[in-house]
Design an enzyme around this catalytic site. Structure first.
Site, short mmCIF file in Angstrom:
data_model
loop_
_atom_site.label_atom_id
_atom_site.label_comp_id
_atom_site.label_asym_id
_atom_site.label_seq_id
_atom_site.Cartn_x
_atom_site.Cartn_y
_atom_site.Cartn_z
NE ARG A 69 -8.52 -21.84 -25.18
CZ ARG A 69 -9.12 -20.65 -25.11
NH1 ARG A 69 -9.58 -20.20 -23.98
NH2 ARG A 69 -9.26 -19.93 -26.20
CD GLU A 77 -2.80 -18.74 -29.87
OE1 GLU A 77 -2.08 -19.62 -29.35
OE2 GLU A 77 -4.02 -18.66 -29.65
NE ARG A 111 -7.42 -26.82 -25.56
CZ ARG A 111 -7.23 -25.70 -26.24
NH1 ARG A 111 -6.13 -25.00 -26.06
NH2 ARG A 111 -8.13 -25.27 -27.08
#
Length: 191
Positions: A69, A77, A111
């Site tokens: 990330r 998004e 992540r």
């Protein structure tokens, strides 16, 4: 006398073994704490997948996959305006290329949070400079100070030049909070 010597020897041996275990445990604890506070580490590898504008998969030299990330940024998004553009831009920039991930921590989804470096280029910063990501100010205190300043300045410049996310004052052009504009708020907003 022989039993007494043997008894003292056994007591000394137990004491020595207990002391070694205690010392080893203390040393291990110190090393683990040092590793936890050692700061960022470098993770070299090749980007094998771009999930969206702020998430990639890096494959290291051992063929291990790491979901990364991008630190300090937030991209729209996929279904939001500029979401696909951000994904395509990041794909063109890093997919199949050797990078170094400067890793900081893991998020609640497992992540790795990292700054991607493509040679001397800060990929996270490039996303902001292109107007395809916001500086994630909520986490700025976790960034090195110079990096946080550079990201904030890049966002100000992209906003001033009305790049991508900053083309108008609609939902995508507003500086969003960490939760950001929802997809429902952006429906009907055409790119």
């Amino acid at each position: 006398m022989t039993n007494r010597i043997r008894s003292n020897y056994l007591c000394d041996a137990h004491w020595l073994a207990a002391t070694k275990r205690l010392f080893t445990s203390a040393l291990l604890l110190v090393l683990l704490q040092a590793a936890a506070h050692a700061g960022p580490r470098l993770l070299p590898g090749r980007i094998v997948r771009v999930t969206d504008g702020d998430t990639v998969t890096l494959q290291d030299e051992h063929q291990t996959l790491h979901k990364i990330r991008l630190a300090g940024i937030d991209a729209p998004e996929s279904k939001m305006p500029y979401g696909q553009t951000a994904t395509l831009f990041l794909t063109a920039l890093v997919l199949g290329k050797e990078v170094e991930a400067v890793t900081y921590k893991q998020d609640r989804y497992g992540r790795t949070i990292a700054t991607l470096m493509l040679g001397a280029q800060d990929v996270n910063l490039a996303m902001i400079q292109a107007g395809l990501a916001w500086h994630y100010k909520h986490y700025a205190k976790e960034q090195p100070a110079a990096e946080a300043r550079a990201y904030a300045q890049a966002e100000d410049l992209a906003r001033g030049e009305h790049l991508a996310l900053w083309q108008d004052s609609g939902p995508m052009g507003l500086a969003r909070q960490p939760t950001g504009a929802s997809i429902q708020e952006c429906q009907g907003y055409h790119v």
